[in-house]
Design a protein around this motif. Structure first.
Motif, PDB file in Angstrom:
ATOM      1  N   THR A 211       0.828  -1.202   0.000  1.00  9.04           N
ATOM      2  CA  THR A 211       0.000   0.000   0.000  1.00  9.04           C
ATOM      3  C   THR A 211       0.863   1.254   0.000  1.00  9.04           C
ATOM      4  N   HIS A 212       1.909   1.257   0.812  1.00  4.66           N
ATOM      5  CA  HIS A 212       2.839   2.391   0.899  1.00  4.66           C
ATOM      6  C   HIS A 212       3.438   2.721  -0.464  1.00  4.66           C
ATOM      7  N   HIS A 213       3.989   1.714  -1.119  1.00  4.97           N
ATOM      8  CA  HIS A 213       4.692   1.945  -2.385  1.00  4.97           C
ATOM      9  C   HIS A 213       3.730   2.213  -3.539  1.00  4.97           C
ATOM     10  N   ASN A 214       2.605   1.537  -3.554  1.00  3.43           N
ATOM     11  CA  ASN A 214       1.657   1.757  -4.642  1.00  3.43           C
ATOM     12  C   ASN A 214       1.051   3.160  -4.574  1.00  3.43           C
ATOM     13  N   GLU A 215       0.847   3.647  -3.366  1.00  5.60           N
ATOM     14  CA  GLU A 215       0.316   5.006  -3.208  1.00  5.60           C
ATOM     15  C   GLU A 215       1.302   6.041  -3.757  1.00  5.60           C
ATOM     16  N   LYS A 216       2.592   5.807  -3.555  1.00  7.30           N
ATOM     17  CA  LYS A 216       3.596   6.735  -4.069  1.00  7.30           C
ATOM     18  C   LYS A 216       3.547   6.837  -5.594  1.00  7.30           C
ATOM     19  N   VAL A 217       3.282   5.708  -6.242  1.00  7.07           N
ATOM     20  CA  VAL A 217       3.320   5.678  -7.711  1.00  7.07           C
ATOM     21  C   VAL A 217       1.978   6.070  -8.319  1.00  7.07           C
ATOM     22  N   ASN A 218       0.899   5.530  -7.784  1.00  6.28           N
ATOM     23  CA  ASN A 218      -0.411   5.665  -8.432  1.00  6.28           C
ATOM     24  C   ASN A 218      -1.392   6.593  -7.731  1.00  6.28           C
ATOM     25  N   GLN A 219      -1.044   7.073  -6.529  1.00  3.42           N
ATOM     26  CA  GLN A 219      -1.968   7.925  -5.769  1.00  3.42           C
ATOM     27  C   GLN A 219      -3.382   7.335  -5.788  1.00  3.42           C
ATOM     28  N   MET A 220      -3.476   6.085  -5.344  1.00  5.36           N
ATOM     29  CA  MET A 220      -4.716   5.326  -5.459  1.00  5.36           C
ATOM     30  C   MET A 220      -5.702   5.592  -4.327  1.00  5.36           C
ATOM     31  N   LEU A 221      -5.194   6.027  -3.165  1.00  6.25           N
ATOM     32  CA  LEU A 221      -6.027   6.068  -1.976  1.00  6.25           C
ATOM     33  C   LEU A 221      -7.044   7.203  -2.015  1.00  6.25           C
ATOM     34  N   GLU A 222      -8.238   6.885  -1.546  1.00  9.07           N
ATOM     35  CA  GLU A 222      -9.307   7.848  -1.371  1.00  9.07           C
ATOM     36  C   GLU A 222      -9.710   7.851   0.102  1.00  9.07           C
ATOM     37  N   PRO A 223     -10.412   8.890   0.552  1.00 12.19           N
ATOM     38  CA  PRO A 223     -10.830   8.919   1.957  1.00 12.19           C
ATOM     39  C   PRO A 223     -11.574   7.656   2.367  1.00 12.19           C
ATOM     40  N   PHE A 270       2.474  -0.029   6.121  1.00 17.00           N
ATOM     41  CA  PHE A 270       1.987   1.133   5.372  1.00 17.00           C
ATOM     42  C   PHE A 270       2.808   2.374   5.698  1.00 17.00           C
ATOM     43  N   LYS A 271       3.146   2.562   6.953  1.00 14.90           N
ATOM     44  CA  LYS A 271       3.859   3.772   7.372  1.00 14.90           C
ATOM     45  C   LYS A 271       5.338   3.734   7.009  1.00 14.90           C
ATOM     46  N   THR A 272       5.960   2.549   7.079  1.00 13.06           N
ATOM     47  CA  THR A 272       7.409   2.475   6.830  1.00 13.06           C
ATOM     48  C   THR A 272       7.746   2.135   5.385  1.00 13.06           C
ATOM     49  N   GLY A 273       6.997   1.232   4.777  1.00 19.46           N
ATOM     50  CA  GLY A 273       7.315   0.783   3.429  1.00 19.46           C
ATOM     51  C   GLY A 273       8.618   0.023   3.332  1.00 19.46           C
ATOM     52  N   ASP A 274       9.140  -0.409   4.465  1.00 16.12           N
ATOM     53  CA  ASP A 274      10.482  -1.010   4.541  1.00 16.12           C
ATOM     54  C   ASP A 274      10.344  -2.483   4.916  1.00 16.12           C
ATOM     55  N   ILE A 275      10.688  -3.388   3.994  1.00 20.84           N
ATOM     56  CA  ILE A 275      10.503  -4.817   4.259  1.00 20.84           C
ATOM     57  C   ILE A 275      11.386  -5.318   5.396  1.00 20.84           C
ATOM     58  N   THR A 276      12.431  -4.587   5.733  1.00 15.65           N
ATOM     59  CA  THR A 276      13.296  -5.026   6.837  1.00 15.65           C
ATOM     60  C   THR A 276      12.655  -4.772   8.201  1.00 15.65           C
ATOM     61  N   GLU A 277      11.553  -4.050   8.236  1.00 20.74           N
ATOM     62  CA  GLU A 277      10.884  -3.734   9.495  1.00 20.74           C
ATOM     63  C   GLU A 277       9.808  -4.759   9.850  1.00 20.74           C
ATOM     64  N   GLY A 278       9.705  -5.826   9.073  1.00 19.41           N
ATOM     65  CA  GLY A 278       8.607  -6.768   9.247  1.00 19.41           C
ATOM     66  C   GLY A 278       8.972  -8.078   9.908  1.00 19.41           C
ATOM     67  N   ASN A 279       9.885  -8.047  10.860  1.00 19.92           N
ATOM     68  CA  ASN A 279      10.265  -9.278  11.557  1.00 19.92           C
ATOM     69  C   ASN A 279       9.252  -9.576  12.661  1.00 19.92           C
ATOM     70  N   THR A 280       8.128 -10.119  12.287  1.00 24.60           N
ATOM     71  CA  THR A 280       7.077 -10.457  13.255  1.00 24.60           C
ATOM     72  C   THR A 280       7.463 -11.634  14.130  1.00 24.60           C
ATOM     73  N   PHE A 281       8.485 -12.355  13.746  1.00 24.73           N
ATOM     74  CA  PHE A 281       8.920 -13.514  14.534  1.00 24.73           C
ATOM     75  C   PHE A 281       9.724 -13.086  15.765  1.00 24.73           C
ATOM     76  N   GLU A 282      10.348 -11.921  15.671  1.00 22.06           N
ATOM     77  CA  GLU A 282      11.165 -11.421  16.787  1.00 22.06           C
ATOM     78  C   GLU A 282      10.293 -10.818  17.894  1.00 22.06           C
ATOM     79  N   LYS A 283       9.274 -10.085  17.470  1.00 18.42           N
ATOM     80  CA  LYS A 283       8.426  -9.422  18.466  1.00 18.42           C
ATOM     81  C   LYS A 283       7.038  -9.240  17.902  1.00 18.42           C
ATOM     82  N   ILE A 284       6.059  -9.895  18.500  1.00 14.63           N
ATOM     83  CA  ILE A 284       4.679  -9.770  18.085  1.00 14.63           C
ATOM     84  C   ILE A 284       3.990  -8.787  19.006  1.00 14.63           C
ATOM     85  N   LYS A 285       3.487  -7.700  18.422  1.00 12.45           N
ATOM     86  CA  LYS A 285       2.823  -6.675  19.230  1.00 12.45           C
ATOM     87  C   LYS A 285       1.430  -7.138  19.608  1.00 12.45           C
TER      88      LYS A 285
END
Length: 285
Positions: A211-223, A270-285
């Motif tokens: 969602t983060h990256h596609n919004e940057k390219v296509n401005q797809m999001l609406e309210p 969505f906020k980070t757009g960074d695949i390195t931030e997705g280590n759900t195995f290390e810490k599950i919120k």
């Protein structure tokens, strides 16, 4: 959501209007309702299975064909656009990280379908089959997501689910899914479930990254679009489903994560757009 004007993916298989063949329960976002109970719910939860099966029973087992309606044709174009956008984003991310992205096919079906993972029905909900590396979707799922599980619905709820299932494809290509399955061998049920939760939450995170990256390219999001995605994520949390189906929750039986966890990880992607931030195995919120 703004989606018109995209190129055609070429990886969409539209099997709607065709039904018939073997009916076997499959797995997916809503498939957790049956699979979670039969595999992890214990004897008390097992008693709910006949009720749930009747709740989702597919009536037509005869092979039939029909013409698609104008609305179904438009829906197919919309899903094709989502598939295209996912291809563009993940091809770019993989290339930037020195990898090659293999594009999955997405199969639209009605009623039931045969896959490399076995047969499945609409009751399974959308799911990814690593055996043939395809995403399978019956669009009737989204009406049930709204009417039976309280989601807001809307086009971006569909976008979230497509991106989540393609997130599982990303995990397959990266080897994450295979490693998890190996690690689960010999584990206790509760510990194996924790790994399943982490896998699902990471797919939610990847949906947010898309969602983060596609919004940057296509401005797809609406309210309201992000709210639609979060509402869908909330509706398919293990705790929300268990409360709906059996009136109480059994945390050790969770395989997909709570509503709060699913919303958290989608938002983080969505906020980070960074695949390195997705280590759900290390810490599950």
């Amino acid at each position: 959501m703004k989606w018109q004007g995209r190129r055609e993916s070429g990886n969409l298989e539209d099997r709607r209007g065709m039904s018939g063949g073997k009916v076997v329960a499959g797995g997916g976002i809503i498939g957790v309702i049956i699979l979670l109970i039969t595999m992890f719910g214990g004897q008390e939860a097992q008693n709910l299975v006949p009720v749930i099966e009747q709740f989702n029973q597919q009536q037509n087992t005869q092979t039939t064909e029909r013409e698609l309606t104008a609305e179904e044709i438009e829906t197919g174009k919309f899903v094709d656009a989502l598939l295209t956008d996912n291809e563009d984003v993940w091809n770019k991310i993989f290339k930037e990280n020195g990898m090659t992205y293999k594009e999955p096919n997405l199969v639209l079906f009605t009623g039931q379908v045969e896959t490399a993972c076995g047969g499945a029905t609409s009751a399974s909900g959308p799911f990814y089959c690593p055996g043939d590396q395809k995403v399978y979707m019956d669009m009737g799922f989204f009406a049930e997501l709204k009417s039976k599980f309280g989601a807001k619905g809307g086009d971006f709820a569909v976008a979230y689910v497509v991106a989540h299932e393609i997130g599982h494809h990303v995990q397959t290509l990266m080897g994450t899914s295979g490693k998890v399955r190996q690690m689960q061998q010999g584990m206790s049920e509760a510990e194996a479930n924790k790994l399943s939760v982490a896998l699902e939450l990471q797919a939610d995170f990847y949906a947010g990254v898309w969602t983060h990256h596609n919004e940057k390219v296509n401005q797809m999001l609406e309210p309201g679009d992000i709210e639609e995605a979060l509402s869908a994520a909330h509706a398919v949390g293990d705790d929300a489903i268990q409360k709906k189906m059996q009136g109480h929750v059994v945390p050790d039986s969770f395989t997909h994560g709570t509503s709060e966890q699913r919303m958290y990880w989608f938002n983080k992607g969505f906020k980070t757009g960074d695949i390195t931030e997705g280590n759900t195995f290390e810490k599950i919120k």
